[in-house]
Write an enzyme that holds these catalytic residues in place. Structure first.
Site: not given
Ligand code: NAP
Length: 276
Positions: A68, A105
């Site tokens: 991406k 998105d």
């Molecule tokens: P990412 O870039 O890895 O970001 C993860 C986020 O979650 C960060 O803010 C992280 O905080 C936080 N986090 C992780 N573990 C945590 C915990 N135990 N307690 C509190 N905060 C925690 O991931 P992403 O790409 O943004 O994706 C996040 C989620 O969204 C995934 O589950 C993904 O499958 C979902 N998603 C869904 C869609 C959809 O179309 N519905 C689209 C995109 C993503 P820190 O900064 O402190 O590490």
């Protein structure tokens, strides 16, 4: 001669993608002479693959992890909002062979709420966003496109700080452990963290103090009803799950490649839900 339009989703790995099922359903529904296939493209193969697109083998396609960000440099033009979000997830080959990249998105997030909670953005004083990762960027841009003030809380506060400075606008930041002070102020709460996957939960978040008209949404969609959504529903709050965001983000790409704006129907939702 029948011109078969081809589209793709590229990633590495790619076999778990649900995009072929979504786009394949729309291709069949509209009787389109076309295809949409998942193609595994390793990072070192990305430039050669984009060249195949430029040469006209495909109308366009989706780009997912890990491409991406790398694909920016291979596009001839990139939508300004995709630049702000920092990720391109959709490519379109224009008739002159130029490749345009954009990000759907944020449209998926808005389309999901517009369909499942109509009027959600009216008289909304502030939205609370939990998480400051990749998905949060698209959601912040979406909220800002509707002029909604934001409170952004993240486990690592410095990441939220950096993101808010990059985006500018009306974003108040804090750490995730401030959630119980911030949540009662918000008419909309959005979980963009990975908390909720595999049934994990926000241990210290007390939903009992929320306003009764609060809308709670989660972008995690496996499980479909995350513990956060289950807790909100148990309190009688309105909720929207994250599957609709996945479905709605596919709409603009399909329209660009195949010339038909598809609908996110209950039948399509049920089909994808059965695969979760
Ligand atoms: P990412 O870039 O890895 O970001 C993860 C986020 O979650 C960060 O803010 C992280 O905080 C936080 N986090 C992780 N573990 C945590 C915990 N135990 N307690 C509190 N905060 C925690 O991931 P992403 O790409 O943004 O994706 C996040 C989620 O969204 C995934 O589950 C993904 O499958 C979902 N998603 C869904 C869609 C959809 O179309 N519905 C689209 C995109 C993503 P820190 O900064 O402190 O590490």
């Amino acid at each position: 001669m029948i011109h078969v339009k081809k589209a793709f989703v590229i990633g590495h790995p790619i076999k778990h993608s649900r995009s072929p099922l979504i786009h394949g359903s729309w291709i069949a529904e509209h009787g389109i002479e076309g295809s949409y296939e998942a193609i595994d493209v390793a990072p070192d193969e990305l430039p050669a693959f984009v060249e195949r697109l430029r040469q006209g083998e495909f109308a366009g396609g989706n780009v997912t992890i890990p491409h991406k960000e790398a694909v920016f440099a291979l596009c001839d033009s990139v939508d300004p909002l995709a630049t702000t979000i920092g990720a391109v997830n959709t490519l379109v080959r224009r008739s002159d062979g130029q490749i345009h990249g954009f990000n759907t998105d944020y449209m998926g997030f808005l389309g999901n709420l517009d369909q499942n909670a109509p009027g959600w953005d009216q008289n909304l004083e502030v939205a609370l966003v939990l998480g400051a990762g990749g998905a949060a960027r698209a959601i912040l841009v979406a909220l800002q496109s509707r002029s909604i003030p934001i409170i952004l809380l993240n486990r690592t506060r410095a990441t939220a700080d950096r993101l808010a400075s990059e985006l500018g606008g009306d974003i108040t930041i804090g750490a995730l452990d401030e959630v119980n002070e911030a949540a009662p102020l918000a008419g909309l709460i959005i979980n963009t963290t990975s908390v909720g996957m595999h049934g994990s939960r926000f241990e210290d978040f007390d939903l009992g103090e929320l306003r009764p008209d609060t809308l709670v949404t989660d972008i995690v969609y496996v499980p479909l009803v995350t513990p956060l959504l289950a807790d909100a529903r148990a309190l009688g709050l309105r909720t929207v799950d994250g599957l609709g965001m996945l479905l709605h983000q596919a709409v603009p790409g399909f329209e660009a490649w195949f010339g038909v704006r598809p609908e996110v129907t209950q039948a399509l939702r049920a089909k994808i839900e059965a695969t979760l």
